[in-house]
Design a protein around this motif. Structure first.
Motif, PDB file in Angstrom:
ATOM      1  N   ALA A 179       0.837  -1.204   0.000  1.00  0.00           N
ATOM      2  CA  ALA A 179       0.000   0.000   0.000  1.00  0.00           C
ATOM      3  C   ALA A 179       0.870   1.251   0.000  1.00  0.00           C
ATOM      4  O   ALA A 179       0.560   2.242  -0.670  1.00  0.00           O
ATOM      5  CB  ALA A 179      -0.920   0.002   1.215  1.00  0.00           C
ATOM      6  N   PHE A 219      -4.918   3.861  -0.894  1.00  0.00           N
ATOM      7  CA  PHE A 219      -3.613   3.340  -0.453  1.00  0.00           C
ATOM      8  C   PHE A 219      -3.192   3.952   0.882  1.00  0.00           C
ATOM      9  O   PHE A 219      -2.626   3.266   1.744  1.00  0.00           O
ATOM     10  CB  PHE A 219      -2.545   3.631  -1.507  1.00  0.00           C
ATOM     11  CG  PHE A 219      -2.616   2.725  -2.698  1.00  0.00           C
ATOM     12  CD1 PHE A 219      -2.735   1.357  -2.557  1.00  0.00           C
ATOM     13  CD2 PHE A 219      -2.568   3.252  -3.994  1.00  0.00           C
ATOM     14  CE1 PHE A 219      -2.797   0.525  -3.669  1.00  0.00           C
ATOM     15  CE2 PHE A 219      -2.627   2.427  -5.103  1.00  0.00           C
ATOM     16  CZ  PHE A 219      -2.754   1.059  -4.935  1.00  0.00           C
ATOM     17  N   LYS A 279      -2.721   1.539   4.058  1.00  0.00           N
ATOM     18  CA  LYS A 279      -1.403   1.378   4.682  1.00  0.00           C
ATOM     19  C   LYS A 279      -1.520   1.401   6.209  1.00  0.00           C
ATOM     20  O   LYS A 279      -0.946   0.556   6.906  1.00  0.00           O
ATOM     21  CB  LYS A 279      -0.459   2.476   4.210  1.00  0.00           C
ATOM     22  CG  LYS A 279       0.936   2.361   4.798  1.00  0.00           C
ATOM     23  CD  LYS A 279       1.863   3.449   4.276  1.00  0.00           C
ATOM     24  CE  LYS A 279       3.252   3.288   4.881  1.00  0.00           C
ATOM     25  NZ  LYS A 279       4.183   4.340   4.399  1.00  0.00           N
TER      26      LYS A 279
END
Length: 560
Positions: A22, A56, A60
C-alpha cells in the motif's frame, strides 16, 4: 509453534506485505498524480489516481496496525511459550552447569530472541520480498532496463549487506551474551552479597570485577554498533545510487517525466522495507547465539531419571530402607560422596546423621528426596524402590529442611503457607512456636514483607523460618539438614530441644553437627568420607573411642 500460531503468523506476513505494498502504491499513485497534474489535464483524468491515493493511504495504516497487532501477538505468545518450556526444563533437578545469574539472563534476555526472530527478522524479510517483487514488476512494465538496476540494488541491500553484517556481527554476538551473563552475575554478587563482601573487606575488589565486566560488555556492544552503522550507511548509499541510475536510464530512454517520477519514487520506497534487513542480519547472529544458549539449558540432563510408568504412591505408615547406597557427584573422581550406607527408618523412628563437613550427609538426604541419582544400592519405601516412583511423589513422602532454603519477597504468612496453603492461624502459630520463632513473629507481625532470598532477616531467622515451613508441611518422613545452623549456642540448644519434642513419634532423619539432645534419638550414624564408621545410641557411642566421643568431649569442654 503450533498450527494456530502458524496461521496467525501467516496473516501477520500478509498484513505486513499489504502495508508495504500500500505504501508502494501510495507513492506510485501520488507521483503519477502530481506530475500528471502539472500538465493540467481535465479533472476526470485524475479522479482514479485521487481515489487510489486515498485508498492506499488508508489501507497502509489499517494493514500496518493489523500486522503489528497480529505479529506481536504471535511473537509474545512464542516468547511466553519459550520461557514456559525453559522453566519446565528447570523444574526437574538438573546437574549444576549454570549459575543463578546466568540462568536469569537466559530466561529474560535470551528468550527475547524468539520475539526478535519473528518481529525483526522473519516478518520484515517476508514483507520486503513481496514489496520488492511488486516494485520490480512495475519497473518491467514501465521500463524493463530499470527493473534490472532495481534488482541489482535490492539484492545488494537485501541480501549481500545482511549476509555481511551477520558474518561480522556473529564474531561479537557469540561473546556478548556470555559477557552480559557475566555482568549480571557480578551485579547479583554485589547486591545480594554486599554484607558479606563488606565484612571480609572484599567490596572494592568485587566492584572492580563488576566494572571490568561492564567495560568488556560495553566494548563488545560498541563494536557491534559500528557494524550496524556501516550497514545502515551502505544500505542508504545503495538506495541513492539505485534511484540515480534509474533516473538516468529513464532519461536516456525518453519515457517522459511522469514515468520517470513514478519509477524513481517507486524505487526509492521499495528500499524502505529492504533496508532494515541489514540490521536483521546483524541481529540474527545474536539470535542464533541466544537460541543455542536456550537449547543448552533445555538439553541439560536431569539429575535423576524419571520412570516411564511411575508406580503408585505407597500408603502409610511408611518404612524406609536404605541398603548399600552409593552416590557419586556428577563428574567427580575418586571416592563416592556416599559409599555403601545402609539404614532403616521405621514409623516414628528418629535417626541422626553426624560427621565432619563433606562426609556425605547432605548428599544422602538429596538421594532420599530424588535430587541425586544413586550409582548403586537402593532406597525402598514400603518395599517400593523410589526409582520406580515419580520424583514429585517421592518428595511428598520424604522432604523437609534443606541447606539452601529460599524465602520469597512476600509476607511472612505467605512464605509459611507455601508449605501449607490451607493452614489456619493456629497451625501457623504452632509451626513458628516449634521453630522458636514466635517472639520474632510477635514483634514484626504476620504481614511483614520479607526481602527476596531472605535478605531482610538474619541467618538464624531464615533457618528457623525454613524449619517452621518444613514442620508445617509435615511429610510422612521428615528430613532435616542442619536445623540449628547459624544460631547462637543457647538458641541452638533450645531449638534442638523443641525440635526433638515436636518430632516425638514422627519419622525423622536429622543431619547435625551438634550433639546436644541426641540422647533422645533412636540411633546415631556417624559418617566419614561417605562411609558409616560408627552407629548406635548416644549412651554407647560416648563410651567408644572414635569421632563421636571426641566431638562430644569437645562440646562438653566448650560449654564449660
Amino acid at each position: 509453534m503450533n498450527r494456530r500460531m502458524g496461521i496467525r503468523l501467516g496473516w501477520a506476513v500478509l498484513a505486513g506485505a499489504a502495508a508495504d505494498l500500500a505504501g508502494l502504491g501510495l507513492i506510485a499513485a501520488a507521483a503519477w498524480l502530481i506530475t500528471r497534474a502539472a500538465e493540467q489535464p481535465p479533472l476526470t483524468a485524475l479522479s482514479v489516481a485521487i481515489v487510489a491515493t486515498r485508498a492506499f493511504a488508508t489501507g497502509k495504516g489499517v494493514f500496518r496496525y493489523a500486522e503489528r497487532l497480529t505479529g506481536h501477538d504471535v511473537a509474545l505468545r512464542a516468547q511466553a511459550g519459550t520461557r514456559e518450556q525453559l522453566y519446565e526444563s528447570l523444574i526437574p533437578p538438573q546437574r549444576p552447569r549454570h549459575g543463578g545469574a546466568d540462568l536469569l539472563s537466559r530466561m529474560v534476555d535470551d528468550t527475547e530472541a524468539v520475539q526478535d526472530l519473528l518481529v525483526r527478522c522473519l516478518l520484515p524479510a517476508a514483507a520486503a520480498a513481496l514489496t520488492a517483487l511488486a516494485a520490480v514488476v512495475l519497473g518491467l512494465f514501465v521500463l524493463p532496463v530499470s527493473a534490472l538496476a532495481l534488482v541489482t540494488g535490492l539484492v545488494v541491500a537485501g541480501v549481500l549487506l545482511p549476509v555481511v553484517t551477520a558474518t561480522a556481527a556473529r564474531r561479537w554476538s557469540a561473546r556478548i551474551a556470555p559477557a552480559r551473563a557475566a555482568l549480571a552475575g557480578r551485579v547479583t554478587d554485589l547486591v545480594h552479597g554486599s554484607a558479606d563482601l563488606a565484612a571480609y573487606g572484599a567490596g572494592d575488589r568485587a566492584l572492580d570485577q563488576a566494572r571490568h565486566a561492564d567495560t568488556a560488555l560495553a566494548t563488545l556492544e560498541r563494536r557491534q554498533a559500528r557494524v550496524h552503522a556501516l550497514a545502515l550507511a551502505g544500505g542508504t548509499l545503495t538506495q541513492g545510487l539505485t534511484v540515480a541510475a534509474i533516473v538516468l536510464l529513464a532519461q536516456d530512454a525518453g519515457v517522459g517525466s511522469v514515468a520517470t517520477a513514478v519509477l524513481a519514487l517507486t524505487a526509492l520506497v521499495s528500499f524502505e522495507p529492504v533496508l532494515p534487513l541489514a540490521a536483521a542480519g546483524e541481529r540474527m547472529a545474536g539470535i542464533t547465539a541466544a537460541l543455542r544458549r536456550l537449547k543448552d539449558v533445555r538439553s541439560t540432563s536431569p539429575a535423576v531419571t524419571e520412570p516411564s510408568s511411575p508406580a503408585p504412591v505407597p500408603a502409610g505408615p511408611l518404612t524406609v530402607e536404605v541398603e548399600d547406597l552409593v552416590v557419586r557427584h556428577p563428574g567427580a573422581q575418586g571416592r563416592p560422596a556416599v559409599d555403601g550406607v545402609s539404614l532403616t527408618l521405621t514409623p516414628g523412628r528418629r535417626v541422626a546423621l553426624v560427621g565432619p563437613s563433606g562426609a556425605g550427609k547432605s548428599t544422602l538426604l538429596a538421594a532420599l528426596m530424588r535430587l541425586a541419582e544413586p550409582e548403586s544400592g537402593s532406597v525402598r519405601v514400603n518395599g517400593v524402590d523410589i526409582r520406580e516412583l515419580a520424583s514429585d511423589d517421592v518428595r511428598t513422602l520424604m522432604t523437609g529442611l534443606t541447606q539452601d532454603p529460599y524465602i520469597f519477597q512476600t509476607t511472612l504468612r505467605d512464605n509459611l503457607r507455601l508449605a501449607g496453603p490451607d493452614a489456619d492461624d493456629e497451625g501457623l502459630t504452632r509451626a513458628v512456636r516449634e521453630a522458636r520463632l514466635e517472639h520474632w513473629v510477635e514483634r514484626t507481625g504476620w504481614d511483614t514483607e520479607l526481602g527476596e532470598d531472605g535478605r531482610t532477616v538474619s541467618g538464624g531467622q531464615l533457618q528457623r523460618l525454613a524449619l517452621a515451613r518444613a514442620l508445617l508441611y509435615d511429610p510422612p518422613v521428615l528430613l532435616l539438614d542442619e536445623p540449628a545452623e547459624a544460631l547462637d549456642e543457647t538458641t541452638a540448644d533450645g531449638l534442638m530441644a523443641d525440635l526433638l519434642d515436636a518430632t516425638h513419634d514422627r519419622t525423622t532423619l536429622l543431619v547435625t553437627h551438634r550433639l546436644s539432645g541426641l540422647e533422645r534419638v533412636d540411633e546415631i550414624i556417624v559418617l566419614e568420607e561417605g562411609r558409616v564408621i560408627q552407629r548406635g545410641p548416644h549412651d554407647r557411642l560416648v563410651t567408644e573411642p572414635g569421632y563421636y566421643r571426641d566431638l562430644w568431649e569437645s562440646e562438653v569442654l566448650t560449654r564449660r
